[in-house]
Enzyme design. Structure first.
Site, PDB file in Angstrom:
ATOM      1  N   ASP A   1       6.331  87.390  67.384  1.00 14.05           N
ATOM      2  CA  ASP A   1       5.875  88.375  66.396  1.00 14.05           C
ATOM      3  C   ASP A   1       4.352  88.338  66.235  1.00 14.05           C
ATOM      4  OD1 ASP A   1       7.677  90.115  65.273  1.00 14.05           O
ATOM      5  OD2 ASP A   1       8.437  88.697  63.775  1.00 14.05           O
TER       6      ASP A   1
ATOM      7  N   GLN B   1      13.204  86.916  60.688  1.00 15.75           N
ATOM      8  CA  GLN B   1      13.166  88.259  60.095  1.00 15.75           C
ATOM      9  C   GLN B   1      12.630  88.185  58.666  1.00 15.75           C
ATOM     10  OE1 GLN B   1      13.986  91.239  61.748  1.00 15.75           O
ATOM     11  NE2 GLN B   1      13.025  92.074  59.930  1.00 15.75           N
TER      12      GLN B   1
ATOM     13  N   LYS C   1      17.360  94.379  67.347  1.00 16.29           N
ATOM     14  CA  LYS C   1      16.694  93.430  68.245  1.00 16.29           C
ATOM     15  C   LYS C   1      17.692  92.831  69.231  1.00 16.29           C
ATOM     16  CE  LYS C   1      13.040  92.774  64.980  1.00 16.29           C
ATOM     17  NZ  LYS C   1      12.550  92.163  63.753  1.00 16.29           N
TER      18      LYS C   1
END
Ligand code: NAP
Length: 279
Positions: A116, A93, A49
């Site tokens: 997300d 994460q 990322k």
């Protein structure tokens, strides 16, 4: 023999487009990535990322917290990032170490920074078809189909898997694109029969070898979302690639299919957040 959908090449193209759009903004899109503990897979994802952010000309910050971090400490960090005007996106994460309440953590992220798309507010918006974030993996799958000019409207799509991260939002997105959608899961009595009805089959389970050629209709489009390790430790999906590729019209490889597209769509979501923040 099926046409191979090249997710890697497509992701590079998407990221290039994102970089061009980002360069035209008044300030760089900014993403904060939080990783807790030392899960090696999570580390690989976070590194990816950061690399993507660099390629797209974004500003990124990484917060690597020790496994002993408390829920309160993590929520405090999210609160601080929520308040930062310069920060467009916040990504935690997953999975978090066991002592965390993941749901509470995801709800703590301000919805307009939830790149997300895991916050219930954004999931609700997705469900009722309002503009906003779209979860990266399902978004990447739809983008792949469109880039390969694969018709979705009126097609029968079978999604295998009903997780909140992949299966459910994937089904909603396919519905939004006017597919007729069937969702299968571990309690589906005759998975093979359901799959054989699919014009577009999307496997998101996490079981090596689950989808065999006899479960696939001749000429179907087969999208393999899964990322598994086989007995030799090699990365593979749910689909028996070699045999299914002989029957399908299109197929995604693992690796090099959905994975890179997921990463690219995170960049799209971060760009979207920056634009919504007036950059
Ligand atoms: P998950 O939360 O474990 O969900 C798996 C789903 O598969 C569940 O809905 C489960 O049904 C269903 N299932 C399990 N065994 C089944 C069977 N024998 N037949 C039919 N359905 C079955 O997994 P996930 O997070 O959705 O991830 C799925 C896969 O995608 C994993 O391999 C993961 O690594 C991969 N993934 C890839 C990306 C990417 O970027 N490429 C992103 C995210 C995830 P129940 O609900 O009934 O238990």
């Amino acid at each position: 023999m099926a046409t191979i959908i090249d997710g890697k090449a497509l992701a590079a193209k998407v990221k290039e487009e994102v970089a061009q759009k980002a360069a035209a903004l008044t300030a760089k899109p900014a993403l904060a990535v939080i990783i807790v503990g030392d899960n090696p897979a999570s580390r690989v994802y976070v590194n990816g990322k950061k690399k993507d952010c660099g390629e797209c000309g974004f500003y990124s910050e990484e917060y690597a917290l020790p496994a002993e971090t408390t829920q309160k400490q993590l929520l405090d960090l999210i609160d601080e990032l929520n308040r930062r005007e310069d920060m467009d996106g916040i990504l935690v994460q997953l999975p978090l170490p066991d002592h965390f309440d993941e749901r509470e953590v995801l709800r703590a992220i301000r919805p307009d920074k939830d790149v997300d798309c895991f916050h219930p507010y954004n999931v609700g918006k997705l469900m009722i078809g309002e503009a906003g974030f779209v979860p990266c993996t399902p978004y990447g799958v739809v983008r792949m189909l469109k880039e390969y000019n694969i018709d979705i409207r009126g097609k029968h799509c079978v999604v295998v898997g009903r997780s909140n991260i992949v299966g459910k939002p994937q089904a909603i997105l396919m519905l939004r694109e006017d597919a007729t959608v069937t969702i299968c899961h571990s309690r589906t009595p005759d998975l093979a029969a359901e799959c054989r009805r699919a014009d577009i089959l999307i496997a998101a389970v996490g079981r090596v070898g689950l989808i065999t050629a006899d479960m696939v209709k001749e000429g179907a489009v087969v999208i393999d979302v899964a990322m598994n390790r086989n007995e030799q430790g090699k990365l593979c999906g749910d689909v028996c690639y070699d045999e299914v590729a002989k029957k399908a019209a299109y197929i995604t490889p693992v690796p090099g299919g959905v994975g890179p597209m997921t990463r690219a769509m995170l960049m799209e979501n971060t760009l979207y957040a920056a634009m919504e923040h007036g950059k």
